[in-house]
Design a protein around this motif. Structure first.
Motif, short mmCIF file in Angstrom:
data_model
loop_
_atom_site.label_atom_id
_atom_site.label_comp_id
_atom_site.label_asym_id
_atom_site.label_seq_id
_atom_site.Cartn_x
_atom_site.Cartn_y
_atom_site.Cartn_z
N ASP A 1 0.82 -1.22 0.00
CA ASP A 1 0.00 0.00 0.00
C ASP A 1 0.86 1.26 0.00
O ASP A 1 0.40 2.31 -0.45
CB ASP A 1 -0.92 0.00 1.23
CG ASP A 1 -1.75 -1.25 1.31
OD1 ASP A 1 -2.54 -1.50 0.38
OD2 ASP A 1 -1.63 -1.99 2.31
N LEU A 2 2.07 1.15 0.53
CA LEU A 2 3.01 2.27 0.54
C LEU A 2 4.40 1.74 0.23
O LEU A 2 4.87 0.81 0.89
CB LEU A 2 3.01 2.97 1.91
CG LEU A 2 4.09 4.05 2.10
CD1 LEU A 2 3.85 5.24 1.18
CD2 LEU A 2 4.13 4.51 3.57
N ILE A 3 5.05 2.33 -0.76
CA ILE A 3 6.42 1.98 -1.09
C ILE A 3 7.29 3.21 -0.85
O ILE A 3 7.04 4.27 -1.42
CB ILE A 3 6.57 1.51 -2.55
CG1 ILE A 3 5.63 0.32 -2.83
CG2 ILE A 3 8.01 1.11 -2.84
CD1 ILE A 3 5.65 -0.16 -4.28
N VAL A 4 8.29 3.06 0.02
CA VAL A 4 9.19 4.15 0.36
C VAL A 4 10.56 3.87 -0.24
O VAL A 4 11.16 2.82 0.05
CB VAL A 4 9.31 4.31 1.90
CG1 VAL A 4 10.30 5.43 2.24
CG2 VAL A 4 7.95 4.59 2.52
N ASN A 5 11.05 4.77 -1.05
CA ASN A 5 12.38 4.61 -1.62
C ASN A 5 13.39 5.28 -0.69
O ASN A 5 13.46 6.51 -0.60
CB ASN A 5 12.46 5.23 -3.01
CG ASN A 5 13.85 5.08 -3.61
OD1 ASN A 5 14.54 4.10 -3.35
ND2 ASN A 5 14.26 6.06 -4.39
N ALA A 6 14.18 4.47 0.01
CA ALA A 6 15.20 4.99 0.92
C ALA A 6 16.59 4.83 0.33
O ALA A 6 17.59 4.92 1.05
CB ALA A 6 15.11 4.27 2.27
N THR A 7 16.68 4.59 -0.97
CA THR A 7 17.96 4.58 -1.67
C THR A 7 18.16 5.95 -2.33
O THR A 7 17.21 6.72 -2.48
CB THR A 7 18.03 3.50 -2.76
OG1 THR A 7 17.27 3.93 -3.90
CG2 THR A 7 17.47 2.18 -2.25
N ALA B 1 -0.08 -1.71 -4.80
CA ALA B 1 -1.49 -2.08 -4.74
C ALA B 1 -2.37 -0.97 -5.30
O ALA B 1 -1.95 0.19 -5.39
CB ALA B 1 -1.88 -2.38 -3.29
N ALA B 2 -3.61 -1.32 -5.67
CA ALA B 2 -4.56 -0.32 -6.13
C ALA B 2 -4.74 0.74 -5.06
O ALA B 2 -4.88 0.43 -3.87
CB ALA B 2 -5.89 -0.99 -6.46
N SER B 3 -4.70 2.01 -5.46
CA SER B 3 -4.82 3.16 -4.56
C SER B 3 -3.63 3.27 -3.60
O SER B 3 -3.72 3.96 -2.58
CB SER B 3 -6.13 3.11 -3.75
OG SER B 3 -7.23 3.17 -4.61
N HIS C 1 -0.05 4.77 -11.58
CA HIS C 1 -1.32 5.31 -11.08
C HIS C 1 -1.41 5.30 -9.55
O HIS C 1 -2.46 5.01 -8.97
CB HIS C 1 -2.50 4.53 -11.68
CG HIS C 1 -2.44 4.41 -13.17
ND1 HIS C 1 -2.59 5.48 -14.02
CD2 HIS C 1 -2.19 3.33 -13.97
CE1 HIS C 1 -2.47 5.09 -15.28
NE2 HIS C 1 -2.23 3.79 -15.28
N ALA C 2 -0.29 5.62 -8.92
CA ALA C 2 -0.31 5.77 -7.46
C ALA C 2 -1.30 6.85 -7.06
O ALA C 2 -1.45 7.86 -7.75
CB ALA C 2 1.09 6.15 -6.95
#
Length: 281
Positions: free
Chosen positions: A186-192, A209-211, A234-235
């Motif tokens: 549901d949430l992807i955090v890029n810490a690179t 995921a959707a939405s 489509h985030a």
């Protein structure tokens, strides 16, 4: 008349830093008399530079790449969140001459996600890309929001395993990038830092995921590669780290000055200057 007190940010490189501007805006807004400067300090010069800064009357330091782990070692006393993350981005001179170390990155991210953008983390599935110091700094505040799970994905699995073992939370797991196959978040955090150079880890198109939402800890005057990746999939929101930068600065300012500035007008001003609408930043 109250004298002007000195603060600074140390890092290498540092010329790009927006911190002097941000703290200047905070000081103007709260009518605080401070002088805040950026100083280029390499890792091997950090201790000597910090000693000289405080000996010369400096009241507080921010520390950025590559100095956060060194600042953690430098501090005589640590906040609980700094102790857990093994990284410090804020040093404060105390009344007895001791140096207090804190890490405001995690609460800065949390405030930007939840307060500024209305993203609810309760029972959410969170993925963090990368297993460096940035990940350490944000983990504890994210776990406190009671997500369903947090996965850390990294090219070198051993680094991610070290973090998972240290935090020892049942909701925390890790894998290499191949191990993400078939999973959604549901949430992807890029810490690179890869997206600033136009690079991304190998991510599948159905990972979000959707939405779902994407958040890049990095920021720039243009949308980062990871922000564009999220928008292309489509985030619901695909955000960069400028809001986090301002929010973590506000936490440091409050620690130093005992007053918390209003971050919303500062974020809006910086977004207008870089011509990125708030919905994408």
């Amino acid at each position: 008349m109250t004298k002007t007190e000195h603060y600074a940010v140390f890092g290498h490189p540092i010329s790009h830093s927006k911190s002097p501007r941000i703290h200047g805006l905070f000081a103007e807004q709260t009518r605080q008399r401070i002088y805040y400067a950026a100083q280029d300090v390499a890792a091997d010069a950090f201790k000597a530079a910090a000693d000289a800064f405080f000996a010369d009357g400096g009241k507080g330091l921010n520390c950025t790449v590559p100095l956060k782990e060194l600042a953690w070692q430098y501090a005589g006393r640590l906040s609980e969140r700094a102790r857990k993350s093994k990284a410090v981005n804020t040093l404060a001179l105390q009344a007895d001459g001791g140096i207090w170390g804190d890490n405001t990155d995690g609460i800065g991210l949390l405030n930007d996600l939840t307060l500024n953008h209305g993203i609810n983390l309760l029972d959410s599935r969170i993925l963090i890309l990368g297993a460096g110091g940035a990940t350490r700094g944000i983990l504890a505040p994210l776990l406190e929001q009671h997500p369903a799970c947090i996965a850390i994905a990294n090219r070198t699995l051993e680094k991610a395993e070290t973090i998972v073992n240290e935090f020892a939370d049942a909701k925390l797991s890790c894998c290499d990038y191949a191990g993400l196959a078939g999973r959604q978040f549901d949430l992807i955090v890029n810490a690179t830092s890869a997206s600033l150079g136009g690079q991304l880890p190998p991510l599948t198109d159905d990972l979000l995921a959707a939405s779902g939402c994407c958040y890049d800890l990095a920021y720039g005057n243009q949308a980062t590669t990871f922000v564009r990746w999220g928008m292309a999939r489509h985030a619901r929101k695909s955000l960069d780290g400028l809001g986090m930068l301002v929010e973590q600065a506000a936490e440091a300012f409050a620690l130093w000055r005992g007053i918390r500035p209003d971050t919303a007008p500062v974020i809006a001003l910086l977004n207008r200057e870089r011509q990125i609408p708030n919905s994408f930043s």
